[in-house]
Design a protein around this motif. Structure first.
Motif, PDB file in Angstrom:
ATOM      1  N   MET A   1       8.630  39.924  10.315  1.00 34.05           N
ATOM      2  CA  MET A   1       8.230  39.240   9.067  1.00 34.05           C
ATOM      3  C   MET A   1       6.925  38.496   9.307  1.00 34.05           C
ATOM      4  N   GLN A   5       5.274  34.468   5.438  1.00 38.29           N
ATOM      5  CA  GLN A   5       6.534  34.569   4.712  1.00 38.29           C
ATOM      6  C   GLN A   5       7.681  33.855   5.416  1.00 38.29           C
ATOM      7  N   GLN A   6       7.434  33.308   6.590  1.00 42.50           N
ATOM      8  CA  GLN A   6       8.498  32.674   7.353  1.00 42.50           C
ATOM      9  C   GLN A   6       8.768  31.250   6.845  1.00 42.50           C
ATOM     10  N   GLY A  73      18.505  34.398   0.525  1.00 37.62           N
ATOM     11  CA  GLY A  73      17.318  34.987   1.144  1.00 37.62           C
ATOM     12  C   GLY A  73      16.121  34.070   1.212  1.00 37.62           C
ATOM     13  N   SER A  76      13.976  32.490   6.875  1.00 36.15           N
ATOM     14  CA  SER A  76      13.892  33.508   7.919  1.00 36.15           C
ATOM     15  C   SER A  76      14.449  33.011   9.244  1.00 36.15           C
ATOM     16  N   HIS A  77      14.512  31.673   9.430  1.00 35.15           N
ATOM     17  CA  HIS A  77      14.986  31.078  10.681  1.00 35.15           C
ATOM     18  C   HIS A  77      15.953  29.924  10.379  1.00 35.15           C
ATOM     19  N   CYS A 100      24.274  35.088   9.320  1.00 34.11           N
ATOM     20  CA  CYS A 100      22.825  35.026   9.549  1.00 34.11           C
ATOM     21  C   CYS A 100      22.302  36.356  10.086  1.00 34.11           C
ATOM     22  N   VAL A 105      18.423  36.777   9.625  1.00 39.45           N
ATOM     23  CA  VAL A 105      17.922  35.420   9.868  1.00 39.45           C
ATOM     24  C   VAL A 105      18.071  35.094  11.351  1.00 39.45           C
ATOM     25  N   THR A 106      17.023  34.612  11.967  1.00 41.86           N
ATOM     26  CA  THR A 106      17.011  34.283  13.394  1.00 41.86           C
ATOM     27  C   THR A 106      17.545  32.878  13.628  1.00 41.86           C
ATOM     28  N   SER A 117      16.753  36.284  18.469  1.00 44.36           N
ATOM     29  CA  SER A 117      15.944  37.477  18.218  1.00 44.36           C
ATOM     30  C   SER A 117      15.866  38.347  19.462  1.00 44.36           C
TER      31      SER A 117
END
Length: 368
Positions: A1, A5-6, A73, A76-77, A100, A105-106, A117
């Motif tokens: 990603m 966008q994170q 959504g 991302s983390h 997650c 999702v990390t 990850s």
């Protein structure tokens, strides 16, 4: 990603207000903001804080809000200071982590220096969680053993002081509280006279007696005092199953009973009579094994108040000139708590209505 966008969800938790006062939350928050910016390269983040919540489960408002937005959504983390900030329970954390992972999702733990990850980070996560849950279970066992040992020695482990008693922390002893003891003795005498929990509660309420918190007496509160061994001078501990959400008892072999622990309020003779009538009146599969009833109230339990929704209570009305004594039905909200203004009704009125209704139904059926 792509980095633009994170977005990171930063989660902070402390289990006691004492930790809040020591600025543990601000420290966690600032530490993770810096980590997100300089280690992960994420400038877009949102902080979720749960202050004063235990890590034994995930039933926390900020955590629930975060998970709902992860499901939508938005992130991302997920970044935490330590993994036990999420939960000390392996199953709870495994459920959260599976959600997650499914969403891509990390999960990152700043203090343990790993993220999911990578394969190594995911393996380390599972190993650490096993030991976190082991530590919690061992701590719980030590606390339970200590408290059971204290109870076996007759020491009070805290909790709500029973009605009609005072507790002195300095001497670790109980004494009878006269004002409430008089009410408890009235309760006992009324039950031995009427052999009825309902009539006992009604007698206390009509006499203006109230519980310690100022509530009216009910069958349940009356029964709790009559059944409790505390009023017989016995301290009972480790009898309730804490793993069950409902009030259930453990096997009696696990109970800790300390006789002659404090001054009893009820005599042995009275206790024998109480036990006799409680056993005789007990319910089996929801049905009473012994019913005391001078009059049969035909519509008892069938009438509900159209104003407040409470059930109507049945009682005997005054005897008529013909010698017939009808039943009277009154809203329980009005009788017990004075919260309803609906008037009473007798079975003469109700009976006429019911019989007219039935006869009309029969006529309609015949006509059709």
């Amino acid at each position: 990603m792509p980095g633009a966008q994170q977005k990171a969800a930063i989660y902070c938790r402390v289990s006691t207000l004492h930790q809040v006062d020591k600025d543990s939350l601000p420290m966690q928050k600032q530490d993770m903001i810096n980590y997100a910016r300089y280690a992960l390269g994420i400038d877009n983040y949102e902080v979720f804080e749960d202050a004063g919540y235990s890590g034994k489960n995930t039933d926390r408002p900020a955590f629930r809000d975060m998970m709902e937005r992860i499901e939508a959504g938005e992130f991302s983390h997920v970044l935490v200071w330590k993994i036990d900030r999420i939960s000390r329970n392996l199953l709870d954390f495994a459920t959260m982590y599976a959600r997650c992972k499914k969403l891509g999702v990390t999960f990152v733990s700043k203090n343990e220096q790993f993220d999911t990850s990578t394969a190594m980070g995911e393996a380390m996560l599972k190993i650490i969680l096993v030991f976190a849950e082991l530590e919690r279970n061992m701590t719980s066992e030590r606390v339970s053993s200590t408290m059971n040992a204290r109870a076996a020695e007759g020491k009070w482990n805290g909790g709500r002081v029973p009605f009609a008693y005072n507790y002195d922390r300095e001497t670790d002893s109980f004494s009878i509280r006269d004002d409430e003891a008089n009410i408890a003795l009235e309760l006992k005498d009324a039950y031995l006279r009427t052999h009825s929990l309902t009539n006992t509660a009604r007698f206390l309420n009509e006499a203006g007696r109230r519980t310690r918190r100022g509530y009216p007496w009910t069958c349940v509160t009356v029964a709790l005092i009559l059944r409790s061994p505390f009023y017989r001078g016995t301290y009972r501990y480790n009898y309730r199953d804490e793993s069950d959400a409902t009030f259930s008892f453990k096997n009696k072999s696990e109970w800790i009973m300390c006789a002659k622990h404090h001054p009893p309020l009820f005599s042995d003779e009275d206790c024998k009579l109480i036990d006799y009538w409680l056993d005789k009146n007990r319910r089996v599969k929801g049905k009473a094994t012994h019913v005391q009833r001078k009059l049969v109230h035909v519509f008892s339990g069938l009438i509900r108040c159209g104003n407040c929704g409470s059930n109507y209570i049945a009682s005997a009305s005054r005897c008529l000139a013909s010698g017939y004594q009808p039943s009277m039905y009154l809203c329980s909200g009005r009788r017990r708590f004075h919260t309803c203004k609906n008037r009473y009704i007798t079975d003469i009125t109700v009976g006429n209505f019911v019989f007219n209704y039935i006869s009309n139904v029969i006529r309609l059926r015949d006509s059709f």
